[in-house]
Write a protein that holds these residues in place. Structure first.
Motif, PDB file in Angstrom:
ATOM      1  N   GLU A 164     -31.155 -17.271  11.119  1.00 22.28           N
ATOM      2  CA  GLU A 164     -31.588 -15.908  11.428  1.00 22.28           C
ATOM      3  C   GLU A 164     -31.525 -15.007  10.205  1.00 22.28           C
ATOM      4  OE1 GLU A 164     -33.570 -14.043  13.992  1.00 22.28           O
ATOM      5  OE2 GLU A 164     -32.200 -15.299  15.143  1.00 22.28           O
ATOM      6  N   ASP A 165     -30.528 -15.244   9.329  1.00 23.21           N
ATOM      7  CA  ASP A 165     -30.348 -14.378   8.163  1.00 23.21           C
ATOM      8  C   ASP A 165     -31.040 -14.917   6.903  1.00 23.21           C
ATOM      9  OD1 ASP A 165     -28.740 -16.559   7.790  1.00 23.21           O
ATOM     10  OD2 ASP A 165     -26.930 -15.423   7.247  1.00 23.21           O
ATOM     11  N   ALA A 166     -31.850 -15.971   7.045  1.00 26.51           N
ATOM     12  CA  ALA A 166     -32.549 -16.520   5.874  1.00 26.51           C
ATOM     13  C   ALA A 166     -33.602 -15.535   5.384  1.00 26.51           C
ATOM     14  CB  ALA A 166     -33.205 -17.849   6.227  1.00 26.51           C
ATOM     15  N   THR A 167     -33.690 -15.340   4.086  1.00 28.02           N
ATOM     16  CA  THR A 167     -34.714 -14.461   3.528  1.00 28.02           C
ATOM     17  C   THR A 167     -36.064 -15.173   3.554  1.00 28.02           C
ATOM     18  OG1 THR A 167     -34.435 -15.268   1.270  1.00 28.02           O
ATOM     19  CG2 THR A 167     -33.010 -13.436   1.986  1.00 28.02           C
ATOM     20  N   PRO A 168     -37.173 -14.433   3.586  1.00 31.24           N
ATOM     21  CA  PRO A 168     -38.486 -15.072   3.509  1.00 31.24           C
ATOM     22  C   PRO A 168     -38.625 -15.960   2.276  1.00 31.24           C
ATOM     23  CG  PRO A 168     -38.736 -12.795   4.169  1.00 31.24           C
ATOM     24  CD  PRO A 168     -37.293 -12.977   3.801  1.00 31.24           C
ATOM     25  N   HIS A 169     -38.058 -15.511   1.150  1.00 29.59           N
ATOM     26  CA  HIS A 169     -38.154 -16.316  -0.068  1.00 29.59           C
ATOM     27  C   HIS A 169     -37.415 -17.641   0.087  1.00 29.59           C
ATOM     28  CE1 HIS A 169     -38.495 -17.444  -4.241  1.00 29.59           C
ATOM     29  NE2 HIS A 169     -37.179 -17.609  -4.299  1.00 29.59           N
ATOM     30  N   GLY A 199     -45.083 -10.742  12.290  1.00 26.55           N
ATOM     31  CA  GLY A 199     -45.550 -11.070  10.947  1.00 26.55           C
ATOM     32  C   GLY A 199     -44.527 -11.814  10.103  1.00 26.55           C
ATOM     33  N   ARG A 200     -43.526 -12.403  10.735  1.00 23.00           N
ATOM     34  CA  ARG A 200     -42.455 -13.057   9.976  1.00 23.00           C
ATOM     35  C   ARG A 200     -42.932 -14.320   9.262  1.00 23.00           C
ATOM     36  NH1 ARG A 200     -37.635 -10.709  11.120  1.00 23.00           N
ATOM     37  NH2 ARG A 200     -37.631  -9.305  12.908  1.00 23.00           N
ATOM     38  N   SER A 253     -37.817 -23.484   0.611  1.00 17.80           N
ATOM     39  CA  SER A 253     -37.574 -24.733   1.337  1.00 17.80           C
ATOM     40  C   SER A 253     -38.870 -25.497   1.573  1.00 17.80           C
ATOM     41  CB  SER A 253     -36.887 -24.422   2.675  1.00 17.80           C
ATOM     42  OG  SER A 253     -36.702 -25.592   3.431  1.00 17.80           O
ATOM     43  N   ILE A 254     -39.922 -24.783   1.956  1.00 25.86           N
ATOM     44  CA  ILE A 254     -41.225 -25.415   2.169  1.00 25.86           C
ATOM     45  C   ILE A 254     -41.770 -25.956   0.851  1.00 25.86           C
ATOM     46  CG2 ILE A 254     -43.626 -24.982   2.860  1.00 25.86           C
ATOM     47  CD1 ILE A 254     -42.493 -22.851   4.819  1.00 25.86           C
ATOM     48  N   TYR A 255     -41.614 -25.166  -0.198  1.00 24.87           N
ATOM     49  CA  TYR A 255     -42.088 -25.587  -1.523  1.00 24.87           C
ATOM     50  C   TYR A 255     -41.385 -26.858  -1.982  1.00 24.87           C
ATOM     51  CZ  TYR A 255     -43.100 -25.300  -6.539  1.00 24.87           C
ATOM     52  OH  TYR A 255     -43.497 -25.572  -7.827  1.00 24.87           O
ATOM     53  N   GLU A 256     -40.086 -26.931  -1.757  1.00 22.79           N
ATOM     54  CA  GLU A 256     -39.326 -28.100  -2.180  1.00 22.79           C
ATOM     55  C   GLU A 256     -39.712 -29.366  -1.424  1.00 22.79           C
ATOM     56  OE1 GLU A 256     -35.271 -26.870  -1.830  1.00 22.79           O
ATOM     57  OE2 GLU A 256     -35.348 -25.603  -3.648  1.00 22.79           O
ATOM     58  N   ASP A 257     -40.276 -29.196  -0.230  1.00 20.11           N
ATOM     59  CA  ASP A 257     -40.774 -30.348   0.531  1.00 20.11           C
ATOM     60  C   ASP A 257     -42.138 -30.819   0.033  1.00 20.11           C
ATOM     61  OD1 ASP A 257     -38.571 -30.607   2.177  1.00 20.11           O
ATOM     62  OD2 ASP A 257     -39.359 -29.262   3.728  1.00 20.11           O
ATOM     63  N   ALA A 303     -40.648  -5.806   2.228  1.00 21.79           N
ATOM     64  CA  ALA A 303     -40.668  -6.755   3.340  1.00 21.79           C
ATOM     65  C   ALA A 303     -40.648  -6.018   4.672  1.00 21.79           C
ATOM     66  CB  ALA A 303     -39.484  -7.709   3.247  1.00 21.79           C
ATOM     67  N   ARG A 304     -39.873  -4.933   4.747  1.00 22.92           N
ATOM     68  CA  ARG A 304     -39.817  -4.159   6.005  1.00 22.92           C
ATOM     69  C   ARG A 304     -41.150  -3.493   6.271  1.00 22.92           C
ATOM     70  NH1 ARG A 304     -40.100  -2.824  10.029  1.00 22.92           N
ATOM     71  NH2 ARG A 304     -38.706  -1.882  11.544  1.00 22.92           N
ATOM     72  N   GLN A 305     -41.805  -2.996   5.223  1.00 21.11           N
ATOM     73  CA  GLN A 305     -43.129  -2.411   5.390  1.00 21.11           C
ATOM     74  C   GLN A 305     -44.130  -3.450   5.879  1.00 21.11           C
ATOM     75  OE1 GLN A 305     -43.077  -0.423   1.299  1.00 21.11           O
ATOM     76  NE2 GLN A 305     -44.481   0.877   2.439  1.00 21.11           N
ATOM     77  N   GLN A 306     -44.033  -4.660   5.320  1.00 20.95           N
ATOM     78  CA  GLN A 306     -44.953  -5.725   5.732  1.00 20.95           C
ATOM     79  C   GLN A 306     -44.805  -6.041   7.220  1.00 20.95           C
ATOM     80  OE1 GLN A 306     -43.997  -8.183   1.917  1.00 20.95           O
ATOM     81  NE2 GLN A 306     -45.743  -9.169   2.891  1.00 20.95           N
ATOM     82  N   LEU A 307     -43.566  -6.133   7.678  1.00 22.24           N
ATOM     83  CA  LEU A 307     -43.344  -6.424   9.097  1.00 22.24           C
ATOM     84  C   LEU A 307     -43.922  -5.314   9.975  1.00 22.24           C
ATOM     85  CD1 LEU A 307     -39.666  -7.743   8.924  1.00 22.24           C
ATOM     86  CD2 LEU A 307     -41.731  -9.096   9.298  1.00 22.24           C
ATOM     87  N   SER A 308     -43.704  -4.072   9.560  1.00 20.75           N
ATOM     88  CA  SER A 308     -44.247  -2.944  10.324  1.00 20.75           C
ATOM     89  C   SER A 308     -45.772  -2.963  10.331  1.00 20.75           C
ATOM     90  CB  SER A 308     -43.753  -1.612   9.733  1.00 20.75           C
ATOM     91  OG  SER A 308     -42.373  -1.466   9.899  1.00 20.75           O
ATOM     92  N   TYR A 309     -46.347  -3.324   9.195  1.00 26.36           N
ATOM     93  CA  TYR A 309     -47.802  -3.334   9.121  1.00 26.36           C
ATOM     94  C   TYR A 309     -48.386  -4.456   9.975  1.00 26.36           C
ATOM     95  CZ  TYR A 309     -52.384  -2.279   7.228  1.00 26.36           C
ATOM     96  OH  TYR A 309     -53.706  -1.890   7.111  1.00 26.36           O
TER      97      TYR A 309
END
Length: 498
Positions: free
Chosen positions: A194-199, A223-224, A204-208, A81-87
Motif C-alpha cells: 500500500e505504501d509503495a511509491t509509483p517509482h 489513475g494509480r 519492479s516492472i522494469y527489473e522484470d 503525483a497528487r495532482q496526477q491522481l486528482s486529474y
C-alpha cells in the motif's frame, strides 16, 4: 488556524465523519472550519479536495466536479503525483456529463501529457529484451474479482505458454479467489504494498524486463496504474479495457478498441496513442462464478412489461430519465426496476428525488440499492434500458448472458459505443440507437412484440456464448499477434537508432 496545527490535523474531524459515512455532517464541519480558520495558500488544494470528497459522498456530481477542478487549479503545496491522481479522477468524472463535447473530452485528456513529459523514463536497450519468450505484463489497480477482471481474466489465463511469459502486477494488495487462480497460470504475480511509491512499482516492472505492458485501468481507479506506466517501465505499452477514452499521453504505443467502437476515420484524432488495435471485439467477457451458477427460469413476458436499469446510478442523466418517462408513458401500465450496481452513500435518496422530479410516477418505478443477490432480479425484467453517454459494459454483457435484451443509445466517442459494439457482435445491433427518439421508439416496439421478446430471452445466452464477445481463444490469439507486431516494430526502430 489554531497555532501549531497543520491543515491535515485540523481537517481530521472531517475525515473521521466521512469514514463513518456522515457526509452531511462532514460538509457542515468543513464549512465551519473554512469560515473560522485561515488556511494558508499552500493548503487550499487540500480544502478543495475535502469538499470534492464530501460532495461525491453526497452523490452531487456537479459540485464534485467543481471542487475537483478547484483542487487542480490550486497546485501550490501539492506534489505532482497528487495532482496526477486528482486529474485522473477529474477525467473519469467527465464521462458522466452529457454536455461535455467530444472536443472538450479530447483536449482535457491530451493535457495529461504535461504530467508524463515531466516524469523520468526508463531506458530500454535492446540487450535487455532478447528473451526466448515475449514477456507480457498486465498492470491493474486490483487483481481481484471486479468488473475489469471480467474482461481481463482470459488475458491472464488463456495465453500461449509456449510463446509467452505473463506477469501480473496490482497496485493494491487485495487478494481473493481470483488471485489463487491466477497464481497457477502466470509467471509472476506481484501485489505492491500500500505504501509503495509509483517509482518503486515501475522499477519492479522494469527489473522484470517486461517487453509489452498493458495498463488495464489507465485513469480509472484513481489513475494509480498510470502513475506507474507514466515512467515507461516497458518499451512497448498498451492501454484500454478498463477505461473509456484515450490515456492522453504518448507513453502508450497503442489503445485497444474494435471495428464497432472505433471505425477507421470516425475518431482517430481522439487518441494520443499512435495505434488503435481494432479487434473483432475490444471486450472479451467471462461471466463470474455466481453468474455461471445462476439458472434462469423459463421466460414468460410480464403483463404489463417491466423495464430495467442495473447500471451505476451516477450514469443516469436527466436526459435518460426523460427518455424513460416517455417509454413508460407509451407502454401503458409498464414499470421500471432501477437498481444500483454499487452501494454509494445518499445514492438512493438523491436518485429517488431526481426520478420523481423527471415526472416518472412513484408507482411506475422501483428503486433498489446494490445487493449480493441481484442476479435473481433479471428474472423480473423484460427489457434493459442502457444509460448514455456513459454506457454499460459489464452490465450489458451480464444482461445479455442472462437472456435479457438491452436497448442502447450510442454516440461518436469510443466510450459511448461500448453497448453498441456488444450488441452488434452478439447479432442484435438493431437494438442500438443513434438518437434518443430512436431509443424510445425501439424500446416501445420491442415491448409490444411478445413473441420476439420470448425468442430473445431464450436465444440470447447462446448468442452471447457463440459471439466474438466470448470467443476467448480467438480474442487472446489476436491480441498476442498485435503484441508481436508492436514489439517487432519497436525492435526495428531501436536498431535504426530511433
Amino acid at each position: 488556524m489554531a497555532e501549531g496545527q497543520s491543515a491535515q490535523e485540523l481537517l481530521q474531524p472531517v475525515r473521521d465523519l466521512l469514514e463513518r459515512g456522515e457526509a452531511t455532517m462532514a460538509l457542515e464541519r468543513l464549512n465551519f472550519l473554512v469560515h473560522t480558520h485561515a488556511f494558508r495558500e499552500e493548503e487550499q488544494w487540500l480544502v478543495y479536495d475535502y469538499y470534492a470528497t464530501c460532495y461525491y459522498k453526497l452523490f452531487d456530481l456537479a459540485n464534485f466536479r467543481r471542487y475537483q477542478w478547484a483542487c487542480l487549479t490550486s497546485p501550490k503545496g501539492q506534489s505532482m503525483a497528487r495532482q496526477q491522481l486528482s486529474y485522473s479522477d477529474y477525467l473519469f468524472t467527465l464521462h458522466y456529463f452529457p454536455n461535455v463535447s467530444d472536443e472538450e473530452m479530447r483536449q482535457a485528456h491530451f493535457r495529461y501529457q504535461q504530467f508524463t513529459d515531466a516524469m523520468e523514463k526508463f531506458d530500454h536497450p535492446l540487450a535487455r529484451h532478447q528473451h526466448a519468450k515475449l514477456r507480457i505484463g498486465y498492470l491493474a489497480a486490483e487483481l481481484s474479482e471486479n468488473v475489469v477482471s471480467l474482461f481481463s481474466i482470459q488475458l491472464l489465463t488463456a495465453f500461449d505458454p509456449g510463446r509467452y511469459d505473463v506477469y501480473a502486477y496490482s497496485v493494491r494488495p487485495v487478494e481473493d479467489r481470483l488471485t489463487d487462480l491466477l497464481r497457477s497460470y502466470v509467471k509472476k504475480l506481484v501485489f505492491f504494498p500500500e505504501d509503495a511509491t509509483p517509482h518503486a512499482c515501475a522499477q519492479s516492472i522494469y527489473e522484470d524486463e517486461i517487453d509489452v505492458l498493458f495498463d488495464l485501468d489507465v485513469h480509472a481507479s484513481g489513475g494509480r496504474t498510470l502513475l506507474v506506466a507514466g515512467e515507461k517501465p516497458a518499451p512497448v505499452q498498451v492501454a484500454g479495457i478498463g477505461y473509456m477514452s484515450t490515456s492522453g499521453t504518448d507513453v502508450f504505443d497503442a489503445f485497444l478498441g474494435d471495428r464497432y467502437c472505433d471505425p477507421p476515420g470516425l475518431h482517430d484524432e481522439d487518441f494520443a496513442e499512435k495505434t488503435l488495435l481494432r479487434l473483432p471485439s475490444h471486450l472479451c467477457y467471462t461471466p463470474s462464478e455466481r453468474v455461471l451458477r445462476c439458472r434462469p427460469t423459463a421466460y414468460v413476458p410480464h403483463d404489463p412489461i417491466v423495464f430495467g436499469s442495473f447500471n451505476n446510478f451516477f450514469k443516469i442523466t436527466d436526459e435518460m430519465l426523460a427518455a424513460w418517462r416517455e417509454i413508460l408513458r407509451r407502454v401503458p401500465g409498464s414499470r421500471m426496476i432501477i437498481k444500483n450496481s454499487s452501494r454509494k452513500t445518499n445514492a438512493m435518496k438523491v436518485t429517488r428525488r431526481r426520478v420523481l422530479a423527471a415526472g416518472i410516477p412513484e408507482d411506475a418505478f422501483t428503486l433498489e440499492d446494490a445487493t449480493g443477490d441481484y442476479l435473481a432480479r433479471y428474472a423480473d425484467v423484460d427489457i434493459m434500458l442502457d444509460t448514455y453517454p456513459y454506457t454499460g459494459g459489464g452490465t450489458t454483457c451480464e444482461s445479455l448472458y442472462m437472456g435479457v435484451p438491452v436497448v442502447a443509445r450510442y454516440g461518436r466517442r469510443h466510450g459511448a459505443r461500448f453497448s453498441y459494439s456488444i450488441l452488434q457482435n452478439v447479432g442484435i445491433g438493431e437494438l442500438a440507437c443513434r438518437t434518443t427518439e430512436e431509443y424510445i421508439e425501439k424500446a416501445v416496439a420491442l415491448a409490444s412484440d411478445k413473441a420476439l421478446l420470448t425468442a430473445l430471452h431464450a436465444q440470447l445466452p447462446t448468442m452471447m456464448q457463440q459471439s466474438p464477445v466470448m470467443a476467448a481463444n480467438a480474442y487472446v490469439r489476436t491480441l498476442e499477434a498485435c503484441y508481436e507486431k508492436l514489439f517487432a516494430s519497436w525492435r526495428a526502430r531501436k536498431k535504426e537508432g530511433k
